[in-house]
Design a protein around this motif. Structure first.
Motif, PDB file in Angstrom:
ATOM      1  N   SER A  39     -18.346  -9.477 -56.611  1.00 45.89           N
ATOM      2  CA  SER A  39     -19.695  -9.790 -56.130  1.00 45.89           C
ATOM      3  C   SER A  39     -20.015 -11.265 -56.319  1.00 45.89           C
ATOM      4  O   SER A  39     -20.691 -11.882 -55.491  1.00 45.89           O
ATOM      5  N   LYS A  40     -19.534 -11.863 -57.420  1.00 39.31           N
ATOM      6  CA  LYS A  40     -19.777 -13.283 -57.676  1.00 39.31           C
ATOM      7  C   LYS A  40     -19.009 -14.166 -56.682  1.00 39.31           C
ATOM      8  O   LYS A  40     -19.342 -15.334 -56.484  1.00 39.31           O
ATOM      9  N   LEU A  41     -17.959 -13.589 -56.073  1.00 37.13           N
ATOM     10  CA  LEU A  41     -17.190 -14.307 -55.063  1.00 37.13           C
ATOM     11  C   LEU A  41     -17.714 -14.039 -53.652  1.00 37.13           C
ATOM     12  O   LEU A  41     -17.142 -14.510 -52.674  1.00 37.13           O
ATOM     13  N   GLY A  42     -18.802 -13.257 -53.561  1.00 38.78           N
ATOM     14  CA  GLY A  42     -19.448 -13.042 -52.270  1.00 38.78           C
ATOM     15  C   GLY A  42     -19.204 -11.695 -51.632  1.00 38.78           C
ATOM     16  O   GLY A  42     -19.737 -11.413 -50.553  1.00 38.78           O
ATOM     17  N   ALA A  43     -18.382 -10.829 -52.249  1.00 46.80           N
ATOM     18  CA  ALA A  43     -18.131  -9.502 -51.699  1.00 46.80           C
ATOM     19  C   ALA A  43     -19.242  -8.537 -52.119  1.00 46.80           C
ATOM     20  O   ALA A  43     -20.075  -8.862 -52.962  1.00 46.80           O
ATOM     21  N   LYS A  44     -19.264  -7.353 -51.529  1.00 52.77           N
ATOM     22  CA  LYS A  44     -20.259  -6.331 -51.853  1.00 52.77           C
ATOM     23  C   LYS A  44     -19.546  -5.027 -52.230  1.00 52.77           C
ATOM     24  O   LYS A  44     -19.491  -4.081 -51.439  1.00 52.77           O
ATOM     25  N   PRO A  45     -18.982  -4.945 -53.428  1.00 51.01           N
ATOM     26  CA  PRO A  45     -18.259  -3.731 -53.826  1.00 51.01           C
ATOM     27  C   PRO A  45     -19.189  -2.539 -53.991  1.00 51.01           C
ATOM     28  O   PRO A  45     -20.359  -2.698 -54.364  1.00 51.01           O
ATOM     29  N   TYR A  46     -18.666  -1.360 -53.701  1.00 50.76           N
ATOM     30  CA  TYR A  46     -19.421  -0.114 -53.864  1.00 50.76           C
ATOM     31  C   TYR A  46     -18.852   0.594 -55.087  1.00 50.76           C
ATOM     32  O   TYR A  46     -17.688   0.991 -55.094  1.00 50.76           O
ATOM     33  N   MET A  47     -19.660   0.737 -56.119  1.00 53.62           N
ATOM     34  CA  MET A  47     -19.203   1.258 -57.408  1.00 53.62           C
ATOM     35  C   MET A  47     -19.513   2.742 -57.539  1.00 53.62           C
ATOM     36  O   MET A  47     -20.633   3.179 -57.294  1.00 53.62           O
ATOM     37  N   ILE A  48     -18.505   3.528 -57.930  1.00 51.03           N
ATOM     38  CA  ILE A  48     -18.699   4.942 -58.251  1.00 51.03           C
ATOM     39  C   ILE A  48     -18.474   5.096 -59.749  1.00 51.03           C
ATOM     40  O   ILE A  48     -17.372   4.820 -60.253  1.00 51.03           O
ATOM     41  N   SER A  49     -19.534   5.487 -60.474  1.00 47.99           N
ATOM     42  CA  SER A  49     -19.423   5.560 -61.924  1.00 47.99           C
ATOM     43  C   SER A  49     -20.468   6.525 -62.474  1.00 47.99           C
ATOM     44  O   SER A  49     -21.088   7.284 -61.720  1.00 47.99           O
ATOM     45  N   SER A 123     -15.055   2.486 -43.848  1.00 47.19           N
ATOM     46  CA  SER A 123     -15.135   1.046 -43.601  1.00 47.19           C
ATOM     47  C   SER A 123     -14.610   0.208 -44.757  1.00 47.19           C
ATOM     48  O   SER A 123     -14.598  -1.022 -44.678  1.00 47.19           O
ATOM     49  N   ALA A 124     -14.171   0.858 -45.834  1.00 47.37           N
ATOM     50  CA  ALA A 124     -13.715   0.103 -47.014  1.00 47.37           C
ATOM     51  C   ALA A 124     -12.327  -0.492 -46.771  1.00 47.37           C
ATOM     52  O   ALA A 124     -11.422   0.212 -46.332  1.00 47.37           O
ATOM     53  N   PRO A 125     -12.130  -1.788 -47.060  1.00 52.21           N
ATOM     54  CA  PRO A 125     -10.793  -2.378 -46.932  1.00 52.21           C
ATOM     55  C   PRO A 125      -9.799  -1.810 -47.942  1.00 52.21           C
ATOM     56  O   PRO A 125      -8.614  -1.710 -47.671  1.00 52.21           O
ATOM     57  N   VAL A 126     -10.278  -1.438 -49.133  1.00 56.44           N
ATOM     58  CA  VAL A 126      -9.378  -0.951 -50.190  1.00 56.44           C
ATOM     59  C   VAL A 126     -10.185  -0.132 -51.196  1.00 56.44           C
ATOM     60  O   VAL A 126     -11.379  -0.378 -51.390  1.00 56.44           O
ATOM     61  N   LEU A 127      -9.527   0.859 -51.805  1.00 57.14           N
ATOM     62  CA  LEU A 127     -10.117   1.628 -52.903  1.00 57.14           C
ATOM     63  C   LEU A 127      -9.419   1.216 -54.194  1.00 57.14           C
ATOM     64  O   LEU A 127      -8.198   1.311 -54.298  1.00 57.14           O
ATOM     65  N   MET A 128     -10.196   0.728 -55.168  1.00 59.89           N
ATOM     66  CA  MET A 128      -9.628   0.405 -56.479  1.00 59.89           C
ATOM     67  C   MET A 128      -9.998   1.527 -57.450  1.00 59.89           C
ATOM     68  O   MET A 128     -11.163   1.869 -57.589  1.00 59.89           O
ATOM     69  N   GLY A 261     -16.731 -13.589 -48.337  1.00 62.92           N
ATOM     70  CA  GLY A 261     -16.542 -14.311 -49.583  1.00 62.92           C
ATOM     71  C   GLY A 261     -17.067 -15.731 -49.510  1.00 62.92           C
ATOM     72  O   GLY A 261     -16.711 -16.479 -48.598  1.00 62.92           O
ATOM     73  N   PHE A 262     -17.922 -16.112 -50.450  1.00 60.55           N
ATOM     74  CA  PHE A 262     -18.539 -17.447 -50.463  1.00 60.55           C
ATOM     75  C   PHE A 262     -19.122 -17.770 -49.084  1.00 60.55           C
ATOM     76  O   PHE A 262     -18.887 -18.841 -48.519  1.00 60.55           O
ATOM     77  N   ASP A 263     -19.844 -16.785 -48.502  1.00 54.34           N
ATOM     78  CA  ASP A 263     -20.464 -16.962 -47.189  1.00 54.34           C
ATOM     79  C   ASP A 263     -19.441 -17.329 -46.113  1.00 54.34           C
ATOM     80  O   ASP A 263     -19.708 -18.122 -45.215  1.00 54.34           O
ATOM     81  N   GLY A 264     -18.268 -16.748 -46.222  1.00 56.34           N
ATOM     82  CA  GLY A 264     -17.235 -16.973 -45.210  1.00 56.34           C
ATOM     83  C   GLY A 264     -16.338 -18.157 -45.491  1.00 56.34           C
ATOM     84  O   GLY A 264     -15.337 -18.365 -44.787  1.00 56.34           O
ATOM     85  N   THR A 317      -8.048 -11.384 -56.525  1.00 54.12           N
ATOM     86  CA  THR A 317      -7.006 -10.962 -55.587  1.00 54.12           C
ATOM     87  C   THR A 317      -7.561  -9.972 -54.569  1.00 54.12           C
ATOM     88  O   THR A 317      -7.320 -10.090 -53.357  1.00 54.12           O
ATOM     89  N   LEU A 318      -8.331  -8.983 -55.054  1.00 53.63           N
ATOM     90  CA  LEU A 318      -8.911  -7.980 -54.153  1.00 53.63           C
ATOM     91  C   LEU A 318      -9.880  -8.611 -53.151  1.00 53.63           C
ATOM     92  O   LEU A 318      -9.858  -8.277 -51.960  1.00 53.63           O
ATOM     93  N   THR A 319     -10.740  -9.507 -53.622  1.00 58.69           N
ATOM     94  CA  THR A 319     -11.680 -10.166 -52.716  1.00 58.69           C
ATOM     95  C   THR A 319     -10.924 -10.894 -51.618  1.00 58.69           C
ATOM     96  O   THR A 319     -11.295 -10.827 -50.435  1.00 58.69           O
ATOM     97  N   SER A 320      -9.866 -11.567 -51.987  1.00 62.82           N
ATOM     98  CA  SER A 320      -9.087 -12.342 -51.018  1.00 62.82           C
ATOM     99  C   SER A 320      -8.394 -11.441 -50.000  1.00 62.82           C
ATOM    100  O   SER A 320      -8.349 -11.756 -48.806  1.00 62.82           O
ATOM    101  N   ILE A 321      -7.871 -10.310 -50.466  1.00 63.54           N
ATOM    102  CA  ILE A 321      -7.279  -9.340 -49.541  1.00 63.54           C
ATOM    103  C   ILE A 321      -8.333  -8.833 -48.569  1.00 63.54           C
ATOM    104  O   ILE A 321      -8.096  -8.707 -47.366  1.00 63.54           O
ATOM    105  N   CYS A 322      -9.526  -8.567 -49.096  1.00 64.50           N
ATOM    106  CA  CYS A 322     -10.607  -8.011 -48.268  1.00 64.50           C
ATOM    107  C   CYS A 322     -11.110  -8.999 -47.220  1.00 64.50           C
ATOM    108  O   CYS A 322     -11.639  -8.579 -46.185  1.00 64.50           O
ATOM    109  N   VAL A 323     -10.971 -10.301 -47.478  1.00 57.00           N
ATOM    110  CA  VAL A 323     -11.421 -11.270 -46.472  1.00 57.00           C
ATOM    111  C   VAL A 323     -10.315 -11.614 -45.482  1.00 57.00           C
ATOM    112  O   VAL A 323     -10.547 -12.365 -44.533  1.00 57.00           O
ATOM    113  N   GLY A 324      -9.100 -11.070 -45.698  1.00 51.38           N
ATOM    114  CA  GLY A 324      -8.037 -11.250 -44.714  1.00 51.38           C
ATOM    115  C   GLY A 324      -6.911 -12.182 -45.106  1.00 51.38           C
ATOM    116  O   GLY A 324      -6.024 -12.465 -44.292  1.00 51.38           O
TER     117      GLY A 324
END
Length: 377
Positions: A39-49, A123-128, A261-264, A317-324
């Motif tokens: 989230s600090k890198l600009g992504a919007k993760p969806y947390m299940i907890s 729509s999720a790029p990846v499940l962690m 990420g970081f507004d693109g 690493t995950l954020t970067s994968i998610c932005v392509g």
């Protein structure tokens, strides 16, 4: 999601008595740390907890809301005791002892609760998933991801819990063990204790190439069992990136990427600094007997606390994968983000500087070296 209590003595501690120092309450939990980093890198993760209506739960939920992230996936119940981990550090910032009270994760993060969120994975790029989940919940989450054709990242959490890979390896795209977790996972997947942890004094006195040669058989077990990409985190020795075949690395399908990420800026900046054509001279044949391994170096840092480094490496690493970005670029970003993490008291820095990260990414990316590209037969 876990509340971490960090106790740091100001002098060498003696048993049987208290020692002057500092005690901090820190938002923690492997998956939560990774999600906050993203989230600090600009992504919007969806947390299940799962959280309780107690002091620890209130602190964690307040921080999560303040980050502008959805709480829909967080189960809240009066019977839940919010997970808490207390770590006592030595004067060097390493964990000397710790106590974990995290039973609620297995009790309340059930397959039924996880399956509520199946539509999110469309729509999720990846499940962690982290290994705090029970076997049934891990299996349910991974099968759900497989049905949605969503790649899975497995974060081992600890040596003991890393063995839970045995029930889900066929579904896992990425795994990020440290050396000891790697050995435990390889033993769990091979069904016998054929691999042994490296002794600490031995690890300090061997080269990176020798370390890889010692870990290579265990890495190959994970790849043979279906995990596509194995990232072995080595602390100050860097990271091994390993996969079958040639250096054609996993990249997210365009329709699954989100250049937020970081507004693109993250995608464009890293593509400019680290073009993805570095290994174009290699054969791209994805031969099942071929092992491809790259070593990424770490960066010099002014270390304050080491506990958030691994989680921020995964988050970056995950954020970067998610932005392509491809996996080579993404791991370089992860290491740069981990450097920022060890230089602060919290598990995750309050902010990141894109320009600082970009410069560090270039250093890591240019310093990466192919260690192995041969058949394992």
């Amino acid at each position: 999601m876990v509340l971490d209590i960090h106790a740091t003595p100001s002098m060498r501690a003696n048993p049987g008595t208290t020692t002057p120092g500092k005690v901090y309450y820190v938002q923690g939990g492997v998956a939560r740390n990774i999600a906050e980093c993203m989230s600090k890198l600009g992504a919007k993760p969806y947390m299940i907890s799962a959280l309780g209506f107690d002091m620890a739960g209130d602190l964690l939920l307040k921080q999560w809301k303040s980050a502008g992230l959805t709480t829909e996936g967080i189960l809240k119940h009066k019977d839940i005791e919010t997970p808490v981990v207390c770590n006592i550090f030595d004067v060097n910032g390493e964990v000397a002892a710790g106590v974990a009270s995290v039973e609620a994760l297995e009790k309340y993060l059930t397959p039924d609760w996880i399956l509520h969120f199946q539509s999110i994975l469309l729509s999720a790029p990846v499940l962690m998933v982290d290994a705090n989940l029970s076997h049934p919940s891990l299996i349910a989450a991974c099968r759900m991801a497989a049905d949605m054709e969503c790649p899975v990242w497995f974060e081992p959490v600890s040596v003991t819990k890393s063995r839970r890979i045995s029930s889900i390896a066929e579904y896992v795209t990425f795994a990020s063990p440290n050396e000891d977790e790697l050995i435990a996972m390889a033993n769990a997947l091979s069904g016998s204790d054929v691999f042994h942890p490296l002794k600490e004094n031995h690890k300090k006195n061997i080269s990176v190439i020798s370390l890889f040669q010692m870990l290579k058989p265990a890495i190959w077990v994970l790849l043979e069992k279906g995990i596509r990409v194995v990232l072995v985190t080595l602390g100050s020795n860097g990271v091994f990136l390993c996969k079958k075949g040639g250096p054609s690395h996993f990249k997210m399908p365009t329709e699954k990427t989100n250049r937020c990420g970081f507004d693109g800026q993250l995608y464009r900046t890293i593509m400019e600094k680290c073009p993805p054509s570095r290994y174009s001279g290699f054969s791209e044949l994805d031969r099942s007997s071929l092992l491809f391994a790259v070593h990424f170096p770490t960066l010099p840092a002014s270390v304050v606390r080491l506990t958030g480094a691994g989680d921020c490496l995964v988050g970056g690493t995950l954020t970067s994968i998610c932005v392509g970005l491809d996996i080579m670029q993404s791991v370089s970003v992860g290491i740069a983000v981990a450097k920022a993490a060890v230089e602060v008291e919290a598990n995750v820095p309050s902010t990141f500087s894109l320009s600082a990260i970009a410069d560090d990414v270039k250093s890591v990316y240019s310093g990466a070296k192919v260690l192995f590209h041969q058949s394992m037969l």
